[in-house]
Write a protein that holds these residues in place. Sequence first.
Motif, PDB file in Angstrom:
ATOM      1  N   PRO A   1       0.855  -1.182   0.000  1.00  0.00           N
ATOM      2  CA  PRO A   1       0.000   0.000   0.000  1.00  0.00           C
ATOM      3  C   PRO A   1       0.895   1.237   0.000  1.00  0.00           C
ATOM      4  O   PRO A   1       2.123   1.125   0.095  1.00  0.00           O
ATOM      5  CB  PRO A   1      -0.775  -0.114   1.314  1.00  0.00           C
ATOM      6  CG  PRO A   1       0.155  -0.851   2.219  1.00  0.00           C
ATOM      7  CD  PRO A   1       0.939  -1.802   1.321  1.00  0.00           C
ATOM      8  N   GLU A   2       0.279   2.381  -0.093  1.00  0.00           N
ATOM      9  CA  GLU A   2       1.029   3.635  -0.066  1.00  0.00           C
ATOM     10  C   GLU A   2       0.718   4.414   1.200  1.00  0.00           C
ATOM     11  O   GLU A   2      -0.445   4.558   1.574  1.00  0.00           O
ATOM     12  CB  GLU A   2       0.684   4.485  -1.288  1.00  0.00           C
ATOM     13  CG  GLU A   2       1.444   5.801  -1.318  1.00  0.00           C
ATOM     14  CD  GLU A   2       1.291   6.530  -2.628  1.00  0.00           C
ATOM     15  OE1 GLU A   2       1.839   6.060  -3.635  1.00  0.00           O
ATOM     16  OE2 GLU A   2       0.597   7.564  -2.631  1.00  0.00           O
ATOM     17  N   TYR A   3       1.754   4.873   1.861  1.00  0.00           N
ATOM     18  CA  TYR A   3       1.636   5.751   3.019  1.00  0.00           C
ATOM     19  C   TYR A   3       2.482   6.989   2.768  1.00  0.00           C
ATOM     20  O   TYR A   3       3.710   6.878   2.665  1.00  0.00           O
ATOM     21  CB  TYR A   3       2.120   5.065   4.306  1.00  0.00           C
ATOM     22  CG  TYR A   3       1.244   3.935   4.772  1.00  0.00           C
ATOM     23  CD1 TYR A   3      -0.109   4.140   5.007  1.00  0.00           C
ATOM     24  CD2 TYR A   3       1.751   2.671   4.971  1.00  0.00           C
ATOM     25  CE1 TYR A   3      -0.925   3.107   5.440  1.00  0.00           C
ATOM     26  CE2 TYR A   3       0.952   1.628   5.406  1.00  0.00           C
ATOM     27  CZ  TYR A   3      -0.386   1.856   5.634  1.00  0.00           C
ATOM     28  OH  TYR A   3      -1.180   0.827   6.061  1.00  0.00           O
TER      29      TYR A   3
ATOM     30  N   ARG B   1       3.120   8.785   0.163  1.00  0.00           N
ATOM     31  CA  ARG B   1       3.915   8.656  -1.064  1.00  0.00           C
ATOM     32  C   ARG B   1       5.108   7.721  -0.924  1.00  0.00           C
ATOM     33  O   ARG B   1       6.064   7.777  -1.686  1.00  0.00           O
ATOM     34  CB  ARG B   1       4.408  10.008  -1.561  1.00  0.00           C
ATOM     35  CG  ARG B   1       3.324  10.978  -1.924  1.00  0.00           C
ATOM     36  CD  ARG B   1       2.694  10.610  -3.269  1.00  0.00           C
ATOM     37  NE  ARG B   1       1.820  11.680  -3.734  1.00  0.00           N
ATOM     38  CZ  ARG B   1       0.499  11.618  -3.670  1.00  0.00           C
ATOM     39  NH1 ARG B   1      -0.092  10.558  -3.193  1.00  0.00           N
ATOM     40  NH2 ARG B   1      -0.233  12.611  -4.120  1.00  0.00           N
TER      41      ARG B   1
ATOM     42  N   SER C   1       1.595  -1.946  -6.418  1.00  0.00           N
ATOM     43  CA  SER C   1       1.151  -1.065  -5.345  1.00  0.00           C
ATOM     44  C   SER C   1      -0.357  -0.919  -5.418  1.00  0.00           C
ATOM     45  O   SER C   1      -0.960  -1.050  -6.488  1.00  0.00           O
ATOM     46  CB  SER C   1       1.846   0.295  -5.435  1.00  0.00           C
ATOM     47  OG  SER C   1       1.664   0.877  -6.703  1.00  0.00           O
TER      48      SER C   1
ATOM     49  N   SER D   1      -3.901   1.202  -3.710  1.00  0.00           N
ATOM     50  CA  SER D   1      -4.408   2.359  -2.979  1.00  0.00           C
ATOM     51  C   SER D   1      -5.905   2.493  -3.241  1.00  0.00           C
ATOM     52  O   SER D   1      -6.387   2.135  -4.311  1.00  0.00           O
ATOM     53  CB  SER D   1      -3.680   3.614  -3.471  1.00  0.00           C
ATOM     54  OG  SER D   1      -4.285   4.768  -2.946  1.00  0.00           O
TER      55      SER D   1
ATOM     56  N   GLY E   1      -1.122   4.087  -5.747  1.00  0.00           N
ATOM     57  CA  GLY E   1       0.131   3.856  -5.038  1.00  0.00           C
ATOM     58  C   GLY E   1       1.367   4.141  -5.864  1.00  0.00           C
ATOM     59  O   GLY E   1       2.429   3.571  -5.629  1.00  0.00           O
TER      60      GLY E   1
ATOM     61  N   TYR F   1      -0.149  -0.358 -10.787  1.00  0.00           N
ATOM     62  CA  TYR F   1      -0.637   0.582  -9.788  1.00  0.00           C
ATOM     63  C   TYR F   1      -2.129   0.305  -9.656  1.00  0.00           C
ATOM     64  O   TYR F   1      -2.888   0.606 -10.563  1.00  0.00           O
ATOM     65  CB  TYR F   1      -0.443   2.033 -10.240  1.00  0.00           C
ATOM     66  CG  TYR F   1       0.923   2.326 -10.809  1.00  0.00           C
ATOM     67  CD1 TYR F   1       2.024   2.435  -9.979  1.00  0.00           C
ATOM     68  CD2 TYR F   1       1.095   2.488 -12.176  1.00  0.00           C
ATOM     69  CE1 TYR F   1       3.275   2.714 -10.500  1.00  0.00           C
ATOM     70  CE2 TYR F   1       2.342   2.761 -12.700  1.00  0.00           C
ATOM     71  CZ  TYR F   1       3.431   2.881 -11.856  1.00  0.00           C
ATOM     72  OH  TYR F   1       4.668   3.147 -12.372  1.00  0.00           O
TER      73      TYR F   1
ATOM     74  N   GLY G   1      -5.474   1.161  -8.351  1.00  0.00           N
ATOM     75  CA  GLY G   1      -6.280   2.208  -7.744  1.00  0.00           C
ATOM     76  C   GLY G   1      -7.697   1.717  -7.487  1.00  0.00           C
ATOM     77  O   GLY G   1      -8.136   0.716  -8.046  1.00  0.00           O
TER      78      GLY G   1
END
Length: 115
Positions: A6-8, A10, A41, A43, A49, A74, A76
């Motif tokens: 996941p993205e935290y 950036r 990734s 998000s 992500g 990616y 989304g």
Amino acid sequence: MLFVTPEYNRSVPGALKNAIGVGSRPYGASAWIKKPAAVMSVSPGAIGGFGANHHLRQSLVFLDMPVLQQPEVYVGGAYDLFDETGRLKNDDTRKFFKGFIDAFVAWIDRVGASH
């Protein structure tokens, strides 16, 4: 090594960054050297992500891991991709993921054999 993150803010979660760091020590004896890698990734947001994906790739290059360049993944809108049992709802998404995994297997066959 397949990294799905996941993205935290950036970037990748601290726990993943820490695990990568621990595996890279002691200096000169990294567990990561020459292991083929790929990054996905995810998000809930629209850009899937992107920041985490590229930040992680920078670390993997430094660790001397050959990273699959294409296809990039990616993911989304993650909340809408899965049903209540965790299965993918959309056949096109399933085909895309399968294509990614097939490309990663070919990447492992190509670069893994040379190391």
